[in-house]
Design a protein around this motif. Sequence first.
Motif, PDB file in Angstrom:
ATOM      1  N   TRP A  91       7.647  12.489  -4.590  1.00  0.00           N
ATOM      2  CA  TRP A  91       6.556  12.264  -3.651  1.00  0.00           C
ATOM      3  C   TRP A  91       6.307  10.756  -3.557  1.00  0.00           C
ATOM      4  CZ3 TRP A  91       2.078  10.055  -5.813  1.00  0.00           C
ATOM      5  CH2 TRP A  91       2.047  10.037  -7.210  1.00  0.00           C
ATOM      6  N   LYS A  92       5.731  10.334  -2.451  1.00  0.00           N
ATOM      7  CA  LYS A  92       5.537   8.906  -2.209  1.00  0.00           C
ATOM      8  C   LYS A  92       4.377   8.394  -3.039  1.00  0.00           C
ATOM      9  CE  LYS A  92       5.078   5.440   1.413  1.00  0.00           C
ATOM     10  NZ  LYS A  92       4.954   5.167   2.850  1.00  0.00           N
ATOM     11  N   THR A 107       2.171   0.839  -1.084  1.00  0.00           N
ATOM     12  CA  THR A 107       3.233   1.384  -0.234  1.00  0.00           C
ATOM     13  C   THR A 107       2.744   1.693   1.176  1.00  0.00           C
ATOM     14  OG1 THR A 107       2.734   3.624  -1.015  1.00  0.00           O
ATOM     15  CG2 THR A 107       4.427   2.379  -2.205  1.00  0.00           C
ATOM     16  N   CYS A 108       1.446   1.534   1.415  1.00  0.00           N
ATOM     17  CA  CYS A 108       0.906   1.770   2.755  1.00  0.00           C
ATOM     18  C   CYS A 108       1.445   0.710   3.721  1.00  0.00           C
ATOM     19  CB  CYS A 108      -0.615   1.722   2.716  1.00  0.00           C
ATOM     20  SG  CYS A 108      -1.419   2.013   4.297  1.00  0.00           S
ATOM     21  N   PRO A 109       1.779   1.090   4.949  1.00  0.00           N
ATOM     22  CA  PRO A 109       2.273   0.091   5.913  1.00  0.00           C
ATOM     23  C   PRO A 109       1.276  -1.054   6.089  1.00  0.00           C
ATOM     24  CG  PRO A 109       2.617   2.300   6.759  1.00  0.00           C
ATOM     25  CD  PRO A 109       1.787   2.450   5.522  1.00  0.00           C
ATOM     26  N   LYS A 110       1.815  -2.264   6.138  1.00  0.00           N
ATOM     27  CA  LYS A 110       0.971  -3.447   6.271  1.00  0.00           C
ATOM     28  C   LYS A 110       0.829  -3.815   7.734  1.00  0.00           C
ATOM     29  CE  LYS A 110      -1.283  -6.939   4.410  1.00  0.00           C
ATOM     30  NZ  LYS A 110      -2.474  -6.750   3.560  1.00  0.00           N
ATOM     31  N   PRO A 111      -0.386  -3.767   8.291  1.00  0.00           N
ATOM     32  CA  PRO A 111      -0.558  -4.105   9.704  1.00  0.00           C
ATOM     33  C   PRO A 111      -0.497  -5.608   9.943  1.00  0.00           C
ATOM     34  CG  PRO A 111      -2.668  -3.598   8.733  1.00  0.00           C
ATOM     35  CD  PRO A 111      -1.641  -3.354   7.659  1.00  0.00           C
ATOM     36  N   ASP A 112      -0.321  -5.968  11.192  1.00  0.00           N
ATOM     37  CA  ASP A 112      -0.331  -7.373  11.578  1.00  0.00           C
ATOM     38  C   ASP A 112      -1.743  -7.935  11.523  1.00  0.00           C
ATOM     39  OD1 ASP A 112       2.373  -7.164  12.025  1.00  0.00           O
ATOM     40  OD2 ASP A 112       2.122  -6.632  14.140  1.00  0.00           O
ATOM     41  N   ARG A 113      -1.833  -9.237  11.686  1.00  0.00           N
ATOM     42  CA  ARG A 113      -3.139  -9.886  11.587  1.00  0.00           C
ATOM     43  C   ARG A 113      -4.047  -9.515  12.753  1.00  0.00           C
ATOM     44  NH1 ARG A 113      -2.767 -16.143  10.105  1.00  0.00           N
ATOM     45  NH2 ARG A 113      -5.001 -15.714   9.948  1.00  0.00           N
TER      46      ARG A 113
END
Length: 584
Positions: A91-92, A107-113
Amino acid sequence: MTLSRKFCARCVQRRTVLLPKLVTYIGTSRISQTSCVHYPKTVRVTTYPDIKTRLAQTNFKSKKLFNIPLTAQEMRKPWEYPTQVDQYAEWKHKRWYDILYRKWVETCPKPDRDFTITRKSKRDILFQAENVRELLKLYLDRFHNKKYVIESFNFEFPAPNISYYYQYLTHTKYVHGMPFNIEHAPVDEKHLNSLREFVNDRLLLRDHEMRSTEQNAFTKRKLDEKLMTETISYLVAILSSSNPQLTSCEIDLKPENSMFWLRGRGFLKWTLPEDLPVAYQCHDTPLIQIRTSEQLPEFTPRLEEMSCSGGIPTFHTTPHVFRRPLVKYRNTITPGYRPNGGDIDPNYQHALDADKLEELSPPIYNPHPYGHTQLSLLPIHYSRDWYNENMEHCDITDEIDEHLKGHGIMSGWVWTAAQAHYAGHWMDKDITQPFCSQNIVTDGQFMSFFCYQLNTIAIDPDNVDDNPYRNLCYGKTDVKLYEENTENGVIEINDEALKMLIKFVSNGKSIQNNVEATEEEILEHDRKLIVQEPDIENPELEHQMPIQKVRTAELKRLAKEKQEQEEYEKLPYRKKLTKMIGMS
């Protein structure tokens, strides 16, 4: 031949040593890199003869030889490093350990500024969320502006017709009456008689406890909670044999339902644009909640007229006018439980210290995520007598139904919309099938029943104009459970309230199969129901005319005409003649 006047690494004596050539040993003492030749023997050849090869074996962070790769590493962000081989799991994981930087990386996607949920074009990263935890982290934790806090029940709302305002906030169409499968659901006489005896005994016990203790609002509240909790629990126990959906249900006491959403556009502060969506937060705490592993069947087809037509009230008034606080705290969405139980940060550090990161247990997911029925008690300071004419205000008894309808609309929206978000949906990824729930609101004597069907959660300003669906709320208010509770016994227990309780708790796929209704019969039943529509010519909130106010105005008009007719009959003949010819 060279002369060396240094400390000897062997005998630690300062002496003049005659060496054929300078020999450097790796790993010798810090006193000297030379050694005395005490005995004639062959000198060992060095492994790394030159300084370049020796420096190549030093730490990887040597910027002199590895400037290019180190610069490239520093330019990369920590979360861009791939997961290590020993950290792969079934599992992640919530986080992984970066060996180079010696830090934990999410591990969560990193958004842009420039990421923001207030603009549809800048929140595409929400589609990259792989589970509910990542979705809620991006959706909730990245919004830092203030929001308006809405109460599910607010009897001190400073304007009339609160149900219309809650219709606008939740994009809901209110329908007077019950849906077809509830109206035509069968009620077993055996269950009805059993429930009547149970409620009668509990009301007598409640009256005895009320008289034997100090009578105040807190005592009444405590006894009402006990009465309603035991009643719902008893209903689940006796109806579980006929409804398989209740055999493995979960009953929670005083859970928390909360919802965060965007609706409309408005002014927030001078440093922000005026066309930003307005954020709302609502917290609802029912007394008892029933959740199951299967969804309730839809009350009416999602693609038919009832769900895709009808006007929704629209108000451009800032909630600040209605004394709604504009505050800032953590945004939350909960349907009565929390997601990913046990997946907390300290577990990862403990697993790393024990070198068992690959054996970390997966989070616990709730096996009963779908709402069935919940019962809410009105606040302790609520009283129907407060709506009568007094020194504070005039007679506003018509607002009782408005506040109850608003409670049913908001409670249904908060519970079902939170379930939809936990299922992986949000405003840009709308639901494909309805989420249904049943809500009961009571003060211990008067009961109101609501059936809420969530057809869409895409109600933000970027999606609502192109959204054909409306959420539905069927409601029936002010059903008395009993007439009066005295020392001699309970007077007139209302069978209508008992039947509605049985129908609500027993609702499910098995009951729907017993009803055997066709789609045409359901649509015909919906056409006969009265829908609360806004007044297009007078769109202001105070100018709306709900059905109970129309009926009250009609009754007052008829009473006034009857009174005038009686007064006219008592007049003498000359006075009657004068009135007939229009003379005073």
